[in-house]
Design an enzyme around this catalytic site. Structure first.
Site, PDB file in Angstrom:
ATOM      1  N   HIS A 192      -1.501   9.907   2.618  1.00 13.74           N
ATOM      2  CA  HIS A 192      -2.827   9.327   2.867  1.00 13.74           C
ATOM      3  C   HIS A 192      -3.515  10.197   3.915  1.00 13.74           C
ATOM      4  O   HIS A 192      -3.513   9.903   5.107  1.00 13.74           O
ATOM      5  CB  HIS A 192      -2.731   7.881   3.356  1.00 13.74           C
ATOM      6  CG  HIS A 192      -4.072   7.358   3.799  1.00 13.74           C
ATOM      7  ND1 HIS A 192      -5.114   7.165   2.936  1.00 13.74           N
ATOM      8  CD2 HIS A 192      -4.554   7.031   5.022  1.00 13.74           C
ATOM      9  CE1 HIS A 192      -6.176   6.736   3.598  1.00 13.74           C
ATOM     10  NE2 HIS A 192      -5.855   6.653   4.876  1.00 13.74           N
ATOM     11  N   GLN A 221       8.778  -2.464  15.904  1.00 19.52           N
ATOM     12  CA  GLN A 221       8.438  -3.383  14.802  1.00 19.52           C
ATOM     13  C   GLN A 221       9.500  -3.315  13.699  1.00 19.52           C
ATOM     14  O   GLN A 221       9.890  -4.341  13.138  1.00 19.52           O
ATOM     15  CB  GLN A 221       7.047  -3.062  14.235  1.00 19.52           C
ATOM     16  CG  GLN A 221       5.932  -3.476  15.214  1.00 19.52           C
ATOM     17  CD  GLN A 221       4.531  -3.225  14.689  1.00 19.52           C
ATOM     18  OE1 GLN A 221       4.343  -2.676  13.609  1.00 19.52           O
ATOM     19  NE2 GLN A 221       3.536  -3.624  15.455  1.00 19.52           N
ATOM     20  N   ASP A 272      -7.289   5.020  -1.531  1.00 13.53           N
ATOM     21  CA  ASP A 272      -7.577   6.334  -2.114  1.00 13.53           C
ATOM     22  C   ASP A 272      -7.700   6.226  -3.632  1.00 13.53           C
ATOM     23  O   ASP A 272      -8.580   6.832  -4.246  1.00 13.53           O
ATOM     24  CB  ASP A 272      -6.465   7.313  -1.724  1.00 13.53           C
ATOM     25  CG  ASP A 272      -6.211   7.276  -0.223  1.00 13.53           C
ATOM     26  OD1 ASP A 272      -7.188   7.374   0.534  1.00 13.53           O
ATOM     27  OD2 ASP A 272      -5.043   7.101   0.183  1.00 13.53           O
TER      28      ASP A 272
HETATM   29  P1  NAD Z   1      -8.920  -1.661  15.062  1.00 12.09           P
HETATM   30  O1  NAD Z   1      -8.874  -0.754  16.243  1.00 12.09           O
HETATM   31  O2  NAD Z   1     -10.169  -2.420  14.759  1.00 12.09           O
HETATM   32  O3  NAD Z   1      -7.748  -2.732  15.184  1.00 12.09           O
HETATM   33  C1  NAD Z   1      -6.446  -2.380  15.494  1.00 12.09           C
HETATM   34  C2  NAD Z   1      -5.798  -3.584  16.118  1.00 12.09           C
HETATM   35  O4  NAD Z   1      -4.421  -3.300  16.279  1.00 12.09           O
HETATM   36  C3  NAD Z   1      -6.364  -3.943  17.491  1.00 12.09           C
HETATM   37  O5  NAD Z   1      -6.753  -5.301  17.512  1.00 12.09           O
HETATM   38  C4  NAD Z   1      -5.192  -3.684  18.446  1.00 12.09           C
HETATM   39  O6  NAD Z   1      -5.156  -4.603  19.525  1.00 12.09           O
HETATM   40  C5  NAD Z   1      -4.023  -3.883  17.492  1.00 12.09           C
HETATM   41  N1  NAD Z   1      -2.783  -3.258  17.939  1.00 12.09           N
HETATM   42  C6  NAD Z   1      -2.601  -2.095  18.592  1.00 12.09           C
HETATM   43  N2  NAD Z   1      -1.311  -1.902  18.866  1.00 12.09           N
HETATM   44  C7  NAD Z   1      -0.643  -2.966  18.378  1.00 12.09           C
HETATM   45  C8  NAD Z   1       0.721  -3.347  18.380  1.00 12.09           C
HETATM   46  N3  NAD Z   1       1.662  -2.586  18.968  1.00 12.09           N
HETATM   47  N4  NAD Z   1       1.047  -4.516  17.809  1.00 12.09           N
HETATM   48  C9  NAD Z   1       0.124  -5.309  17.242  1.00 12.09           C
HETATM   49  N5  NAD Z   1      -1.199  -4.999  17.225  1.00 12.09           N
HETATM   50  C10 NAD Z   1      -1.572  -3.835  17.786  1.00 12.09           C
HETATM   51  O7  NAD Z   1      -8.463  -0.761  13.825  1.00 12.09           O
HETATM   52  P2  NAD Z   1      -8.688  -1.048  12.263  1.00 12.09           P
HETATM   53  O8  NAD Z   1     -10.016  -0.526  11.868  1.00 12.09           O
HETATM   54  O9  NAD Z   1      -8.345  -2.450  11.958  1.00 12.09           O
HETATM   55  O10 NAD Z   1      -7.628  -0.033  11.641  1.00 12.09           O
HETATM   56  C11 NAD Z   1      -6.261  -0.219  11.831  1.00 12.09           C
HETATM   57  C12 NAD Z   1      -5.479   0.977  11.315  1.00 12.09           C
HETATM   58  O11 NAD Z   1      -5.645   1.126   9.918  1.00 12.09           O
HETATM   59  C13 NAD Z   1      -5.903   2.316  11.921  1.00 12.09           C
HETATM   60  O12 NAD Z   1      -4.721   3.061  12.176  1.00 12.09           O
HETATM   61  C14 NAD Z   1      -6.687   2.982  10.808  1.00 12.09           C
HETATM   62  O13 NAD Z   1      -6.689   4.385  10.924  1.00 12.09           O
HETATM   63  C15 NAD Z   1      -5.885   2.509   9.627  1.00 12.09           C
HETATM   64  N6  NAD Z   1      -6.539   2.606   8.305  1.00 12.09           N
HETATM   65  C16 NAD Z   1      -5.744   2.963   7.249  1.00 12.09           C
HETATM   66  C17 NAD Z   1      -6.288   3.055   5.989  1.00 12.09           C
HETATM   67  C18 NAD Z   1      -5.433   3.443   4.805  1.00 12.09           C
HETATM   68  O14 NAD Z   1      -5.997   3.618   3.714  1.00 12.09           O
HETATM   69  N7  NAD Z   1      -4.117   3.591   4.912  1.00 12.09           N
HETATM   70  C19 NAD Z   1      -7.638   2.788   5.796  1.00 12.09           C
HETATM   71  C20 NAD Z   1      -8.418   2.407   6.886  1.00 12.09           C
HETATM   72  C21 NAD Z   1      -7.851   2.325   8.155  1.00 12.09           C
HETATM   73  C1  LMR Z   2      -9.587   5.773   5.607  1.00 13.09           C
HETATM   74  O1  LMR Z   2      -9.069   6.389   4.674  1.00 13.09           O
HETATM   75  O2  LMR Z   2     -10.678   5.158   5.493  1.00 13.09           O
HETATM   76  C2  LMR Z   2      -8.915   5.752   6.963  1.00 13.09           C
HETATM   77  O3  LMR Z   2      -7.574   6.113   6.818  1.00 13.09           O
HETATM   78  C3  LMR Z   2      -9.627   6.647   7.911  1.00 13.09           C
HETATM   79  C4  LMR Z   2      -9.068   6.569   9.302  1.00 13.09           C
HETATM   80  O4  LMR Z   2      -8.851   7.660   9.884  1.00 13.09           O
HETATM   81  O5  LMR Z   2      -8.867   5.467   9.826  1.00 13.09           O
END
Ligand code: NAD
Ligand code: LMR
Length: 327
Positions: free
Chosen positions: A187, A112, A159
């Site tokens: 994070h 990416q 956060d």
């Molecule tokens: P999810 O599993 O519902 O969706 C993830 C999507 O990404 C899926 O549709 C999958 O097909 C797609 N995907 C996987 N590999 C891919 C690629 N190479 N290219 C394009 N798309 C791809 O997950 P979600 O609940 O939407 O969460 C997504 C991410 O966000 C997770 O890693 C989660 O831990 C993270 N997250 C981060 C925070 C933060 O505060 N930074 C908070 C919540 C979740």
């Molecule tokens: C969150 O802070 O809600 C997420 O990063 C948790 C997770 O592991 O997806």
């Protein structure tokens, strides 16, 4: 009206994607005067679900939504992109070691980053949401040597929002009474929400709380482990609140904070002894589409210990991806 801004969302068919896309299309990401072209980037098996979301986006008849593209092709997905929200990531599964997780995410964020390097618009801004967000941002950044490093950021705004809400609850004040409450570091549960520079109705927040035991033993773990608490309660990780924080992060980056502090994980310039290059959360202000790390803060011993711990974790992640040849 301005010309449309191209916004790419990876993982568009996932749960955060579903909570995010409608808000972007309604103008909440960039503002009420900026039309958008949405680019939904997914892996092949999820393209049909992304098409379903696109049908619903169409049915909202959003005046600001000028176009929707759906693709699994990285070059197409990032072609001319001005804002990239990298949400899709490989989650940690049972038995997976940290190095396996970082390697699996390297397989996503390196290509990416390459595609952003080769195809995105010159003013590209990147927000990484997919975990481990700080280090995934570092991987993508390393794969995009022609893009200014500071354009790669990771999300700690959720956060920050959690930290505001928990403090407001403790002190029985509205969240609007709180200012300058920022997250430092990773994070992850090691993050440090710093009350020593925060203000509540103009008073120092640590003084207003006046309870170090609560700060250290209840507040810090509550905020730090909120993601796990949500997973436990919902059976899925935070989605609407994560999408909301992504909107906050990009809106403030693009539109400016008028001197207010916000938390962004950004490449360290060595400020506060955080090793240069690692993507660590700091208090920042933004103006004219750029951010600046707030300078000149006195860090007390307690805070320094917490910052050192979360930064050490980030350095460990950086070293692990270095060993994998990803940065
Ligand atoms: P999810 O599993 O519902 O969706 C993830 C999507 O990404 C899926 O549709 C999958 O097909 C797609 N995907 C996987 N590999 C891919 C690629 N190479 N290219 C394009 N798309 C791809 O997950 P979600 O609940 O939407 O969460 C997504 C991410 O966000 C997770 O890693 C989660 O831990 C993270 N997250 C981060 C925070 C933060 O505060 N930074 C908070 C919540 C979740
Ligand atoms: C969150 O802070 O809600 C997420 O990063 C948790 C997770 O592991 O997806």
């Amino acid at each position: 009206m301005a010309s449309p801004v191209n916004v790419t969302v990876t993982g568009a068919a996932g749960q955060i994607g579903y909570a995010l896309l409608f808000r972007i299309a309604s103008g909440q990401l960039l503002g009420p005067d900026t039309p958008v072209n949405l680019k939904l980037l997914e892996i092949e098996p999820a393209l049909k679900a992304a098409e379903g979301t696109a049908l619903e986006l169409t049915d909202c008849a959003f005046p600001l939504l000028h176009g929707i593209e759906i693709t699994a092709d990285l070059a197409e997905g990032f072609n001319g992109t001005n804002v990239a929200l990298l949400v899709g990531a490989r989650p940690r599964t049972k038995g997976m070691e940290r190095a396996d997780l970082l390697e699996a995410n390297g397989g996503i964020f390196k290509p990416q980053g390459n595609a952003i390097n080769d195809h995105a618009a010159d003013d590209i801004k990147v927000l990484v949401v997919g975990n481990p967000a700080n280090t995934n941002a570092l991987i993508a950044q390393a794969a995009a040597p022609d893009v200014p490093k500071e354009r790669f950021t990771a999300m700690t705004r959720l956060d920050q929002n959690r930290a505001y809400a928990q403090l407001a609850n403790k002190l029985a004040v509205p969240v609007t009474a709180i200012k300058k409450l920022a997250i430092w570091g990773n994070h992850s549960p090691s993050m440090f929400p710093n009350l020593f520079h925060a203000e509540v109705n103009g008073q120092n927040a640590a003084d207003a709380v006046d309870d170090m035991a609560w700060y250290e033993n209840e507040y810090l773990p509550r905020v730090g482990k909120r993601g796990a608490e949500i997973i436990d309660a919902r059976g899925a990780s935070s989605a609407a609140s994560a999408a909301n924080a992504a909107i906050d992060h990009v809106y403030d980056w693009v539109n400016g904070t008028n001197g207010e502090w916000v938390s962004m994980a950004v490449p360290s310039d060595g400020s506060y002894g955080v090793p240069e290059g690692i993507i660590s959360s700091f208090p920042v202000t933004t103006a004219n589409g750029e951010y600046e790390i707030v300078q000149g803060l006195e860090i007390n011993e307690f805070s320094q210990g917490k910052i050192d711990a979360t930064v050490a974790e980030l350095v460990g992640e950086r070293d692990a991806v270095k060993d994998l040849g990803l940065v």
